[in-house]
Design a protein around this motif. Sequence first.
Motif, PDB file in Angstrom:
ATOM      1  N   VAL A 291       0.846  -1.199   0.000  1.00 52.60           N
ATOM      2  CA  VAL A 291       0.000   0.000   0.000  1.00 52.60           C
ATOM      3  C   VAL A 291       0.878   1.244   0.000  1.00 52.60           C
ATOM      4  O   VAL A 291       1.738   1.405   0.875  1.00 52.60           O
ATOM      5  CB  VAL A 291      -0.931   0.037   1.241  1.00 52.60           C
ATOM      6  CG1 VAL A 291      -1.798   1.300   1.214  1.00 52.60           C
ATOM      7  CG2 VAL A 291      -1.814  -1.199   1.298  1.00 52.60           C
ATOM      8  N   HIS A 292       0.663   2.088  -1.003  1.00 47.45           N
ATOM      9  CA  HIS A 292       1.334   3.383  -0.999  1.00 47.45           C
ATOM     10  C   HIS A 292       0.516   4.280  -0.065  1.00 47.45           C
ATOM     11  O   HIS A 292      -0.657   4.536  -0.328  1.00 47.45           O
ATOM     12  CB  HIS A 292       1.387   3.945  -2.420  1.00 47.45           C
ATOM     13  CG  HIS A 292       2.280   5.123  -2.527  1.00 47.45           C
ATOM     14  ND1 HIS A 292       3.645   5.019  -2.328  1.00 47.45           N
ATOM     15  CD2 HIS A 292       2.033   6.423  -2.769  1.00 47.45           C
ATOM     16  CE1 HIS A 292       4.194   6.215  -2.465  1.00 47.45           C
ATOM     17  NE2 HIS A 292       3.237   7.080  -2.727  1.00 47.45           N
ATOM     18  N   PHE A 293       1.146   4.702   1.025  1.00 49.72           N
ATOM     19  CA  PHE A 293       0.447   5.341   2.147  1.00 49.72           C
ATOM     20  C   PHE A 293       1.167   6.661   2.444  1.00 49.72           C
ATOM     21  O   PHE A 293       1.866   6.791   3.456  1.00 49.72           O
ATOM     22  CB  PHE A 293       0.576   4.383   3.353  1.00 49.72           C
ATOM     23  CG  PHE A 293      -0.567   4.363   4.313  1.00 49.72           C
ATOM     24  CD1 PHE A 293      -1.156   5.537   4.754  1.00 49.72           C
ATOM     25  CD2 PHE A 293      -1.046   3.161   4.814  1.00 49.72           C
ATOM     26  CE1 PHE A 293      -2.197   5.508   5.660  1.00 49.72           C
ATOM     27  CE2 PHE A 293      -2.086   3.118   5.725  1.00 49.72           C
ATOM     28  CZ  PHE A 293      -2.665   4.295   6.145  1.00 49.72           C
ATOM     29  N   PRO A 294       1.016   7.653   1.567  1.00 47.60           N
ATOM     30  CA  PRO A 294       1.901   8.832   1.641  1.00 47.60           C
ATOM     31  C   PRO A 294       1.639   9.731   2.841  1.00 47.60           C
ATOM     32  O   PRO A 294       0.592  10.341   2.949  1.00 47.60           O
ATOM     33  CB  PRO A 294       1.604   9.578   0.335  1.00 47.60           C
ATOM     34  CG  PRO A 294       0.286   9.082  -0.129  1.00 47.60           C
ATOM     35  CD  PRO A 294       0.074   7.720   0.446  1.00 47.60           C
ATOM     36  N   ASN A 328       1.363  -9.017   6.838  1.00 46.29           N
ATOM     37  CA  ASN A 328       2.494  -9.071   5.894  1.00 46.29           C
ATOM     38  C   ASN A 328       2.484  -7.925   4.891  1.00 46.29           C
ATOM     39  O   ASN A 328       3.132  -7.995   3.848  1.00 46.29           O
ATOM     40  CB  ASN A 328       2.494 -10.414   5.142  1.00 46.29           C
ATOM     41  CG  ASN A 328       1.218 -10.603   4.333  1.00 46.29           C
ATOM     42  OD1 ASN A 328       0.225  -9.939   4.599  1.00 46.29           O
ATOM     43  ND2 ASN A 328       1.252 -11.500   3.362  1.00 46.29           N
ATOM     44  N   VAL A 329       1.764  -6.829   5.199  1.00 44.26           N
ATOM     45  CA  VAL A 329       1.692  -5.722   4.244  1.00 44.26           C
ATOM     46  C   VAL A 329       3.008  -4.940   4.199  1.00 44.26           C
ATOM     47  O   VAL A 329       3.708  -4.827   5.211  1.00 44.26           O
ATOM     48  CB  VAL A 329       0.508  -4.773   4.619  1.00 44.26           C
ATOM     49  CG1 VAL A 329       0.820  -3.926   5.843  1.00 44.26           C
ATOM     50  CG2 VAL A 329       0.112  -3.895   3.443  1.00 44.26           C
ATOM     51  N   SER A 330       3.366  -4.447   3.011  1.00 40.95           N
ATOM     52  CA  SER A 330       4.503  -3.528   2.864  1.00 40.95           C
ATOM     53  C   SER A 330       3.952  -2.141   2.580  1.00 40.95           C
ATOM     54  O   SER A 330       2.942  -2.003   1.877  1.00 40.95           O
ATOM     55  CB  SER A 330       5.384  -3.931   1.686  1.00 40.95           C
ATOM     56  OG  SER A 330       6.143  -5.035   2.006  1.00 40.95           O
ATOM     57  N   LEU A 331       4.644  -1.139   3.084  1.00 39.24           N
ATOM     58  CA  LEU A 331       4.156   0.236   2.914  1.00 39.24           C
ATOM     59  C   LEU A 331       5.136   1.089   2.126  1.00 39.24           C
ATOM     60  O   LEU A 331       6.353   0.977   2.293  1.00 39.24           O
ATOM     61  CB  LEU A 331       3.942   0.893   4.276  1.00 39.24           C
ATOM     62  CG  LEU A 331       2.897   0.260   5.195  1.00 39.24           C
ATOM     63  CD1 LEU A 331       2.827   1.032   6.504  1.00 39.24           C
ATOM     64  CD2 LEU A 331       1.538   0.238   4.519  1.00 39.24           C
ATOM     65  N   CYS A 434       5.051  -7.542  -3.183  1.00 42.01           N
ATOM     66  CA  CYS A 434       5.282  -6.326  -2.393  1.00 42.01           C
ATOM     67  C   CYS A 434       6.236  -5.356  -3.071  1.00 42.01           C
ATOM     68  O   CYS A 434       6.854  -4.514  -2.417  1.00 42.01           O
ATOM     69  CB  CYS A 434       5.784  -6.681  -0.998  1.00 42.01           C
ATOM     70  SG  CYS A 434       4.487  -7.413  -0.015  1.00 42.01           S
ATOM     71  N   TRP A 435       6.355  -5.509  -4.412  1.00 36.42           N
ATOM     72  CA  TRP A 435       7.047  -4.508  -5.226  1.00 36.42           C
ATOM     73  C   TRP A 435       8.566  -4.524  -5.065  1.00 36.42           C
ATOM     74  O   TRP A 435       9.264  -3.568  -5.343  1.00 36.42           O
ATOM     75  CB  TRP A 435       6.485  -3.109  -4.909  1.00 36.42           C
ATOM     76  CG  TRP A 435       6.797  -2.055  -5.917  1.00 36.42           C
ATOM     77  CD1 TRP A 435       7.536  -0.920  -5.722  1.00 36.42           C
ATOM     78  CD2 TRP A 435       6.428  -2.034  -7.302  1.00 36.42           C
ATOM     79  NE1 TRP A 435       7.633  -0.193  -6.879  1.00 36.42           N
ATOM     80  CE2 TRP A 435       6.961  -0.857  -7.869  1.00 36.42           C
ATOM     81  CE3 TRP A 435       5.708  -2.901  -8.117  1.00 36.42           C
ATOM     82  CZ2 TRP A 435       6.788  -0.520  -9.199  1.00 36.42           C
ATOM     83  CZ3 TRP A 435       5.533  -2.567  -9.442  1.00 36.42           C
ATOM     84  CH2 TRP A 435       6.062  -1.388  -9.972  1.00 36.42           C
ATOM     85  N   LYS A 436       9.113  -5.658  -4.599  1.00 39.37           N
ATOM     86  CA  LYS A 436      10.572  -5.713  -4.473  1.00 39.37           C
ATOM     87  C   LYS A 436      11.161  -6.291  -5.749  1.00 39.37           C
ATOM     88  O   LYS A 436      10.647  -7.285  -6.272  1.00 39.37           O
ATOM     89  CB  LYS A 436      10.961  -6.573  -3.270  1.00 39.37           C
ATOM     90  CG  LYS A 436      10.502  -5.927  -1.982  1.00 39.37           C
ATOM     91  CD  LYS A 436      10.938  -6.697  -0.771  1.00 39.37           C
ATOM     92  CE  LYS A 436      10.552  -5.975   0.495  1.00 39.37           C
ATOM     93  NZ  LYS A 436       9.113  -5.774   0.683  1.00 39.37           N
TER      94      LYS A 436
END
Length: 476
Positions: A291-294, A328-331, A434-436
């Motif tokens: 989640v992009h959480f700006p 397990n969410v990545s931010l 997770c966009w890695k």
Amino acid sequence: MKRYHTSIADFLPTINFCLPKALEIPYHVYSMKELKTYFIRTYGCQMNELDTEIMAGQLQKKGLVPVGDEEAADVLIFNTCSIRDLAERKVMGKLGRMGRGQKRHGIIGVTGCMAMAKKDSLFRKFPHLDFVLGTNNITDLDVILDEVLYTQSQVHKTEDRFEENLDYLAAKRDNKIKAYVSIIRGCDKFCTYCVVPYTRGQEVSRPPESIVEECKKLVDDGYKEITLLGQNVNSYGKDKPEWGCLFHDLLHKLDSIAGMERVRFMTSHPIDITVELMQAIRDLPSLCEFVHFPIQAGSSRILKKMHRIYTKEQYLEKVALLRQIVPNVSLGTDIIVGFPTETDSEFQETYDVMKEIRYSLAFIYAYSPRKGTPAMRWKDDIPEEVKQERLQRLLELQEQVSNEERSQMIGSTVEVLVERWNKDGKTLKGRTRCWKKVIFEGDASLIGSLQQVTVHSFGHETLIGTLATKPLIIHK
Ligand code: SF4
């Protein structure tokens, strides 16, 4: 110098081939048949990339083919961005140089946010420019080209009202594995540093049936990953309560498409990240756990000045709730340092929040005032060297956090969507849910597929692994 006017389409429903005669406008050098090639240079965000794909679709429908060279193109379009000063200066510099050189034989146009911000004033600065087309009017590209050809005038169309009938299905995508799909355009949030609400207008959601139709077609065409786009995707549907379809409802519809592998979304405003959305990330197999959480800043006073409509405490509570529901969410985040009046201790709050949250990805910028924004009224009072020092401290912190995260992943097996050959030509490259970024050895037949890769080491911004013999997903 060329004449210029607003688009004829403003007062005529369609352009037809009698028009030049009817208006007694002489037929000039070009005809549509003579326009054979196009080149679109894209600046800025993924929304612009998608708009480029939609315009490319329209041009190809007209029979034009893409060329890889600006100079050789009969139609040259700069699809611009106004968010960062640098992107704008690049386009202005390029257009200026073109005006000083010999006149190109083809047509030059400016689209995107800069077109919306500067409108027909661009013609005064660049007399060799043929058209200016706003972000809400890209569907009129073919009409505008006809007008330029038949009137030999400079034409602009930059309406604030969003054109809802974009031909999304005609978009020409170069990438055959991952696709962007627009679900909402515009923004109603009015952050004080941002031009988007003024360049892209109010939020307008796209009908869910149209989105589902496009996504089904993409899945049928073999696409493995769809990224839903909007300035604020999670306010999807709020402008159309009669649809009864908010963002999490849309995600459920997309997840039920047979064969849908991965769905992502960007970008989000923290205030609109709901419990229902968090549960959808937990429950829907296709929805990636990123989640992009700006946050933008760690000080509540600065957040208020930015008009972000949340406090640091509210933001932290939401992150805690998301992590509780989706462990397990990545931010990811965006951060601006050196916003007007930001003190050392307020910057330190941003540093501390970043350290506490441990983002997987952070886009960090030094503030620069943008024309047309409320923040432009305030003195840009933080010296450049202070901004750069703050920026550097956050970049170093992020590098340290990312390296620790990568080292913790050694020994785990991750799902990778294999996208292409790496630069070395020997290894393949892809991304986890997770966009890695991951690289590993394999052959070309794996490109476009989902593979399990076991991580054995890492390099700069990249995990390095080997194909797993058995699918053991330990870490997403
Ligand atoms: S939410 Fe704020 S920063 Fe994002 S597009 Fe809207 S106004 Fe700009």
